[in-house]
Design a protein around this motif. Structure first.
Motif, PDB file in Angstrom:
ATOM      1  N   PRO A   1       0.837  -1.206   0.000  1.00 26.25           N
ATOM      2  CA  PRO A   1       0.000   0.000   0.000  1.00 26.25           C
ATOM      3  C   PRO A   1       0.873   1.258   0.000  1.00 26.25           C
ATOM      4  N   GLY A   2       0.532   2.195  -0.866  1.00 24.32           N
ATOM      5  CA  GLY A   2       1.244   3.471  -0.897  1.00 24.32           C
ATOM      6  C   GLY A   2       2.493   3.491  -1.763  1.00 24.32           C
ATOM      7  N   THR A   3       2.960   2.339  -2.244  1.00 27.15           N
ATOM      8  CA  THR A   3       4.137   2.342  -3.135  1.00 27.15           C
ATOM      9  C   THR A   3       3.686   2.740  -4.547  1.00 27.15           C
ATOM     10  N   PRO A   4       4.583   3.367  -5.325  1.00 27.12           N
ATOM     11  CA  PRO A   4       4.185   3.781  -6.687  1.00 27.12           C
ATOM     12  C   PRO A   4       3.730   2.615  -7.561  1.00 27.12           C
ATOM     13  N   MET A   5       4.460   1.480  -7.542  1.00 28.51           N
ATOM     14  CA  MET A   5       4.023   0.340  -8.362  1.00 28.51           C
ATOM     15  C   MET A   5       2.769  -0.281  -7.774  1.00 28.51           C
ATOM     16  N   GLY A   6       2.648  -0.269  -6.459  1.00 31.09           N
ATOM     17  CA  GLY A   6       1.421  -0.752  -5.820  1.00 31.09           C
ATOM     18  C   GLY A   6       0.202   0.035  -6.286  1.00 31.09           C
ATOM     19  N   GLU A   7       0.380   1.345  -6.447  1.00 29.25           N
ATOM     20  CA  GLU A   7      -0.732   2.176  -6.931  1.00 29.25           C
ATOM     21  C   GLU A   7      -1.101   1.795  -8.365  1.00 29.25           C
ATOM     22  N   VAL A   8      -0.086   1.456  -9.171  1.00 29.29           N
ATOM     23  CA  VAL A   8      -0.370   1.031 -10.554  1.00 29.29           C
ATOM     24  C   VAL A   8      -1.153  -0.284 -10.547  1.00 29.29           C
ATOM     25  N   LEU A   9      -0.653  -1.281  -9.812  1.00 25.91           N
ATOM     26  CA  LEU A   9      -1.317  -2.597  -9.826  1.00 25.91           C
ATOM     27  C   LEU A   9      -2.748  -2.510  -9.288  1.00 25.91           C
ATOM     28  N   ARG A  10      -2.983  -1.568  -8.385  1.00 25.43           N
ATOM     29  CA  ARG A  10      -4.328  -1.417  -7.827  1.00 25.43           C
ATOM     30  C   ARG A  10      -5.315  -0.792  -8.809  1.00 25.43           C
ATOM     31  N   ARG A  11      -4.874  -0.495 -10.024  1.00 20.45           N
ATOM     32  CA  ARG A  11      -5.796   0.008 -11.050  1.00 20.45           C
ATOM     33  C   ARG A  11      -6.394  -1.121 -11.904  1.00 20.45           C
ATOM     34  N   TYR A  12      -6.066  -2.363 -11.586  1.00 19.26           N
ATOM     35  CA  TYR A  12      -6.502  -3.493 -12.418  1.00 19.26           C
ATOM     36  C   TYR A  12      -7.278  -4.517 -11.578  1.00 19.26           C
ATOM     37  N   TRP A  13      -8.062  -5.347 -12.250  1.00 20.94           N
ATOM     38  CA  TRP A  13      -8.677  -6.508 -11.595  1.00 20.94           C
ATOM     39  C   TRP A  13      -7.587  -7.523 -11.275  1.00 20.94           C
ATOM     40  N   ILE A  14      -7.596  -8.030 -10.064  1.00 18.42           N
ATOM     41  CA  ILE A  14      -6.552  -8.942  -9.591  1.00 18.42           C
ATOM     42  C   ILE A  14      -7.198 -10.273  -9.205  1.00 18.42           C
ATOM     43  N   PRO A  15      -6.739 -11.397  -9.782  1.00 22.19           N
ATOM     44  CA  PRO A  15      -7.317 -12.680  -9.356  1.00 22.19           C
ATOM     45  C   PRO A  15      -7.013 -12.943  -7.879  1.00 22.19           C
TER      46      PRO A  15
END
Ligand SMILES: [Fe+2]
Length: 427
Positions: free
Chosen positions: A15-29
């Motif tokens: 949470p709060g990391t730049p790449m974490g913010e990117v991945l949180r823009r997608y549907w995740i299985p």
């Protein structure tokens, strides 16, 4: 190579990391649908991008995905009672949706908010969205999620390394006929057959076309005197590989119309869950044998099929490498194609130091991935949407072909890399 700073940037997803913010823009299985089979079934733990969560199906069959820890005094809701439309904490009985507090004469539950994420069920998988509500992407309607259940299969396996080094192994076509080859036709062990086109083809030249969902790429291999063998792949942002499986059964399954792929989901920064899916876009469905995944090392012979989905062959037992088998039968001496991948990727250590590597032209796809991910960080930081949140990947198919040397892949393979008719639900 990457600088130490960029390596940190692309590998950290909490949470709060730049790449974490990117991945949180997608549907995740998050779960196989069978892990939450029915209303009021036992809750199941899952960790996504460093966040510990609990999933459950309520009395009406709706899926809940909430913070694992009760907001009252942080008891794990995995112990909870799944009943009466919510998850009831066994410690003091604060419900998951926080409508009841059995331990308080004057309840204050209306002041408490438990993190809860939206989910969608598609292709036998429960997907989570952990980003800002107003940025929710199009549903994950890959073709494999849209074909009938008879035509698809999905499994998952825990891998003990960072998500990106697992992903980079998966989109690197050049290693496959080396690492995964058998070294004699006289073996029943799984692998890329030594006599097949994948091994007989020469080292590949890679061509990468960046698209609005990620990229497509081909490995072009001269074969025999006058032929070319081309395998095409798609990389769909941020963590999906689609690969062809039409020529032979060597890579675990394989029919004229089969396609397979992986999704690499960070559990935390040092572990990931690898999702393995395959499907047929033709008339014929998958067989029971296909679903056993004997060749690729992801089926019940290799991986526990519940709980944490751990591989029986793992770093604590040196992936059960057999040096005699390595001498006489397969290139690695390790059974299972994806077991071999996990062995090499886990063997690098939890997060590989990319400042120490030396990349070459065969790494073009890996370089393209890193560039897309680093660009996506900048895009999201600037308030934009990263690639692959729309629907353009829905029709993507990975195709492999052998054709006369004088033809090109753009003539022979590219026209089949996108389905003309989208499955009904994806329209
Ligand atoms: Fe591999």
């Amino acid at each position: 190579m990457l600088t130490r700073e960029d390596n940190e940037l692309v590998t950290r997803t909490g949470p709060g990391t730049p790449m974490g913010e990117v991945l949180r823009r997608y549907w995740i299985p998050a779960f196989l649908a069978r892990e939450l089979p029915e209303p009021d079934c036992p809750p199941v733990r899952v960790q996504l991008l460093g966040e510990k969560l609990v999933g459950f199906r309520d009395s009406q069959g709706r899926i809940g995905l909430v913070d694992e820890f009760c907001p009252h005094r942080r008891a794990s809701l995995w112990f909870g009672r799944n009943e009466d439309m919510g998850l009831r904490c066994v410690y003091h009985d604060v419900e998951g949706n926080c409508v009841d507090q059995m331990n308080e004469p004057e309840q204050f539950c209306h002041k408490i908010h438990l993190t809860a994420y939206p989910t969608t069920e598609m292709g036998g998988v429960i997907w989570a969205y952990m980003g800002p509500r107003e940025r929710m992407p199009a549903p994950p309607a890959f073709e494999w999620t849209q074909v009938p259940e008879t035509h698809r299969h999905c499994s998952k396996v825990w891998e003990e390394c960072n998500w990106l080094q697992a992903l980079e192994g998966g989109i690197d076509t050049s290693h496959a006929p080396i690492l995964h080859r058998t070294i004699t036709p006289n073996t029943s062990r799984p692998g890329v057959p030594v006599q097949g086109p994948f091994v007989r083809g020469k080292a590949p030249t890679l061509e990468v076309d960046v698209t609005d969902y990620g990229y497509r790429y081909v490995g072009i291999r001269p074969l025999d005197e006058d032929k070319t063998y081309v395998r095409s792949y798609h990389f769909v942002m941020p963590f999906t590989q689609i690969r062809p499986q039409q020529l032979g059964r060597s890579m675990g399954g394989g029919d004229q119309t089969n396609i397979a792929g992986h999704i690499w989901v960070p559990v935390d920064d040092e572990n990931c869950m690898v999702w393995n899916w395959m499907y047929s876009y033709g008339e014929k469905g998958l067989s029971d044998e296909d679903r056993m995944e004997r060749g690729n090392g992801n089926g019940p012979d290799y991986v526990e099929q519940s709980g944490e989905f751990r591989s029986f062959r793992n770093k604590r037992n040196d992936w059960m490498i057999d040096r005699q088998v390595q001498r006489h039968e397969t290139f690695t001496g390790i059974d299972g194609v994806n077991t071999q991948d996990r062995a090499v990727q886990e063997g690098m250590g939890p997060i590989v130091d990319r400042s120490m590597e030396h990349l070459g032209p065969a790494d073009r796809a890996i370089i393209a991935t890193r560039r897309l991910l680093l660009d996506a960080v900048k895009t999201v930081q600037a308030g934009g949407s990263p690639p692959g949140v729309e629907t353009s990947y829905y029709s993507a198919r990975a195709i492999e072909k052998i054709f006369p040397r004088h033809d090109t892949w753009r003539q022979t393979v590219l026209p089949e890399m996108y389905a003309e008719e989208l499955p009904v639900a994806a329209k």
